[in-house]
Structures are given as C-alpha cells and as structure tokens.
Write a protein that holds these residues in place. Sequence first.
Motif, short mmCIF file in Angstrom:
data_model
loop_
_atom_site.label_atom_id
_atom_site.label_comp_id
_atom_site.label_asym_id
_atom_site.label_seq_id
_atom_site.Cartn_x
_atom_site.Cartn_y
_atom_site.Cartn_z
N ARG A 153 -10.68 -25.62 -7.38
CA ARG A 153 -11.91 -25.19 -6.69
C ARG A 153 -11.79 -23.71 -6.40
N GLY A 154 -12.88 -23.11 -5.95
CA GLY A 154 -12.86 -21.67 -5.67
C GLY A 154 -13.07 -20.89 -6.96
N THR A 155 -12.62 -19.65 -6.97
CA THR A 155 -12.76 -18.81 -8.15
C THR A 155 -11.97 -19.44 -9.30
N PRO A 156 -12.60 -19.61 -10.46
CA PRO A 156 -11.87 -20.21 -11.58
C PRO A 156 -10.59 -19.44 -11.90
N TRP A 157 -9.49 -20.16 -12.12
CA TRP A 157 -8.19 -19.52 -12.36
C TRP A 157 -8.21 -18.62 -13.57
N TRP A 158 -9.04 -18.92 -14.56
CA TRP A 158 -9.08 -18.09 -15.76
C TRP A 158 -9.82 -16.77 -15.54
N GLU A 159 -10.46 -16.61 -14.38
CA GLU A 159 -11.12 -15.36 -14.02
C GLU A 159 -10.27 -14.52 -13.08
N GLN A 160 -9.08 -14.99 -12.73
CA GLN A 160 -8.20 -14.28 -11.80
C GLN A 160 -7.06 -13.60 -12.56
N SER A 161 -6.58 -12.50 -11.98
CA SER A 161 -5.40 -11.84 -12.54
C SER A 161 -4.18 -12.70 -12.23
N ASP A 162 -3.07 -12.41 -12.90
CA ASP A 162 -1.84 -13.16 -12.64
C ASP A 162 -1.42 -13.04 -11.18
N ASP A 163 -1.57 -11.84 -10.58
CA ASP A 163 -1.22 -11.65 -9.17
C ASP A 163 -2.12 -12.48 -8.25
N GLU A 164 -3.42 -12.51 -8.55
CA GLU A 164 -4.35 -13.31 -7.73
C GLU A 164 -4.00 -14.80 -7.84
N ARG A 165 -3.68 -15.23 -9.03
CA ARG A 165 -3.32 -16.65 -9.22
C ARG A 165 -2.06 -16.99 -8.42
N ARG A 166 -1.06 -16.12 -8.52
CA ARG A 166 0.20 -16.37 -7.81
C ARG A 166 -0.04 -16.42 -6.30
N ARG A 167 -0.82 -15.47 -5.77
CA ARG A 167 -1.12 -15.47 -4.32
C ARG A 167 -1.82 -16.76 -3.92
N ARG A 168 -2.72 -17.24 -4.78
CA ARG A 168 -3.47 -18.46 -4.47
C ARG A 168 -2.53 -19.65 -4.34
N TRP A 169 -1.65 -19.86 -5.30
CA TRP A 169 -0.80 -21.04 -5.23
C TRP A 169 0.37 -20.88 -4.27
N GLU A 170 0.72 -19.64 -3.89
CA GLU A 170 1.80 -19.44 -2.93
C GLU A 170 1.31 -19.47 -1.49
N THR A 171 0.00 -19.57 -1.29
CA THR A 171 -0.56 -19.63 0.06
C THR A 171 0.07 -20.77 0.84
N GLU A 172 0.47 -20.48 2.07
CA GLU A 172 1.06 -21.51 2.93
C GLU A 172 -0.03 -22.48 3.36
N LEU A 173 0.24 -23.76 3.23
CA LEU A 173 -0.75 -24.79 3.56
C LEU A 173 -0.19 -25.75 4.60
N PRO A 174 -1.01 -26.13 5.57
CA PRO A 174 -0.56 -27.13 6.53
C PRO A 174 -0.66 -28.53 5.93
N ARG A 175 0.12 -29.42 6.48
CA ARG A 175 -0.02 -30.85 6.18
C ARG A 175 -0.71 -31.48 7.39
N PRO A 176 -1.24 -32.67 7.25
CA PRO A 176 -1.80 -33.35 8.42
C PRO A 176 -0.79 -33.39 9.55
N GLY A 177 -1.27 -33.19 10.75
CA GLY A 177 -0.37 -33.18 11.91
C GLY A 177 0.17 -31.81 12.23
N GLY A 178 -0.25 -30.80 11.46
CA GLY A 178 0.12 -29.44 11.77
C GLY A 178 1.36 -28.90 11.09
N GLU A 179 2.11 -29.73 10.39
CA GLU A 179 3.31 -29.26 9.69
C GLU A 179 2.88 -28.29 8.60
N ARG A 180 3.53 -27.14 8.55
CA ARG A 180 3.20 -26.14 7.53
C ARG A 180 4.22 -26.22 6.40
N LYS A 181 3.72 -26.02 5.20
CA LYS A 181 4.57 -26.07 4.01
C LYS A 181 4.22 -24.86 3.17
N SER A 182 5.20 -24.04 2.83
CA SER A 182 4.91 -22.86 2.02
C SER A 182 5.05 -23.14 0.55
#
Length: 99
Positions: free
Chosen positions: A70-99
């Motif tokens: 979802r969001g900006t199609p990966w094929w329209e992003q630079s390699d750096d933008e793609r890497r930043r997108r998938w490296e974004t830290e995301l929470p899990r349910p209950g507030g636990e964060r996972k990088s």
Amino acid sequence: MTAEPESTEDGRYVVIKGRRWRATDPKIPEQRDAELRSILMDWRREVKRTSSAPEARAGVQATKVALGERGTPWWEQSDDERRRRWETELPRPGGERKS
C-alpha cells in the motif's frame, strides 16, 4: 507448503481468486520480510479480536505500507526510499515496538 500466487508479467501484482493485488516489494531482505509478515499477522489477529478497532486497522495499514503493498508503489520509489519504508519501526499490538 502453499503454492506461490500467480503474478503479473512485470511482477508488480499477484492474482488471487481472479483479483489483482499489489505484490510485496521484492527487494525487502528475507529476514525483514519475515518480521513484517509476523507483525502483520499480529495486527490481523488484533483486528479480529477487537472487532476492527481503529488502532488495529491502522497497524495493518502501516505494516502493509512497510511491505510495499500500500502507499506509494515500490516501483516508483528510489532504493533509499524503499529501504527507509521497510526499515520503519512498527509497533505490535499492545505497544511492543519492533524495528
């Protein structure tokens, strides 16, 4: 073992039951892809458990964006933008964060 879904010739979409869905970004490293899928499944279980609470739906959305589905199609992003997108830290349910 489940078979891989059919994909379009350009690899940008998968076809499931005749419906086209955006494919996961193929450049995501295997370990990170597995982590993101685990987080996504946790959020999907939370959606079911909470009868689609907004926070749970937002967790699914954020994870799908990190996967490139979802969001900006990966094929329209630079390699750096793609890497930043998938490296974004995301929470899990209950507030636990996972990088």
